[in-house]
Design a protein around this motif. Structure first.
Motif: not given
Ligand code: ADE
Length: 234
Positions: A90-100, A129-138
């Motif tokens: 979980l990191t602010p610069g990751g892929r933005l969380l959306d419904d999809a 170590l991670a497969t994804d980086a996800v952000s909940v907002g910028r």
């Protein structure tokens, strides 16, 4: 759905687990576990973070600490673990969380969420170590815990049984059922309050006209959102 959350503050999630829809998801077979980095750190005095190379403010969560926590919990090299399950930093610069993305994650049998702290992670956590980086907002939160709760909430409510009978995640904002658009406005009793009237069509009992009105409202909101406009009354 099995979700493992790696965190410095497992107790933050006590409140989250007490929420009805989370309890429903657990009763329906989902499992949430919280793993403290500190319980696995190979460093002395429970150290988990360090100053950034190159200087600068703040502290960075160490890669060896995250590696040790994952290895301690899963009993094998996290680099192998990540070929079998999504490990999400979980990191602010990751892929933005959306419904999809919430839908995509809800289809997984298991997820691992890695909460960062202070200035975030050593970048090697994200790279190796991670497969994804996800952000909940910028914007920057003081840690990944609130972001992890947002991800858990958005994902768990997609699972069958998480919402009560009266609620539904099928036709909600941004869902495929609404073509990815925001949901139409809702009203309930009283039909008039301080002179503010509920749109007549909703009181008409004419289901086809109500359906068309809702679809139109949803489209208008999508357009307003796209152009940054205020979502005024229909
Ligand atoms: N950690 C700190 N800020 C965050 C954000 N906006 N999204 C995900 N993780 C975070």
């Amino acid at each position: 759905m099995e979700i493992d959350v790696f965190t410095l503050f497992p107790e933050w999630f006590d409140w989250f687990e007490r929420q009805r829809h989370v309890r429903n998801a657990i009763e329906a077979g989902s499992r949430l576990r919280y793993i403290s980095y500190r319980d696995h750190t190979p460093l002395t005095a429970g150290q988990v973070d360090d100053t950034p190379f190159g200087g600068g403010a703040g502290m960075v969560l160490r890669v060896d600490v995250v590696d040790a926590a994952l290895r301690g919990h899963y009993g094998r090299d996290p680099v192998e673990v990540r070929s079998g399950r999504r490990l999400i930093a979980l990191t602010p610069g990751g892929r933005l969380l959306d419904d999809a993305l919430a839908q995509e994650l809800a289809a997984e049998p298991a997820l691992t969420l890695l909460c960062g702290r202070y200035e975030g992670f050593d970048e090697r956590v994200v790279e190796h170590l991670a497969t994804d980086a996800v952000s909940v907002g910028r914007y920057v939160l003081s840690g990944g815990e609130l972001a992890a709760m947002v991800v858990c909430d958005a994902v768990l409510r997609k699972l069958p049984g998480a919402l009560g009978d009266a609620e539904s995640a099928v036709e909600e904002s941004f869902s495929p059922a609404l073509g990815g658009a925001p949901e139409y406005p809702h009203y309930t009793r009283p039909a008039e309050y301080r002179g503010w009237r509920v749109p007549d069509v909703l009181l008409s009992g004419h289901h086809e006209r109500i359906r068309e009105w809702r679809a139109e409202q949803s489209r208008r909101r999508a357009l307003a959102g796209r152009f940054g406009g205020r979502q005024g009354p229909g």
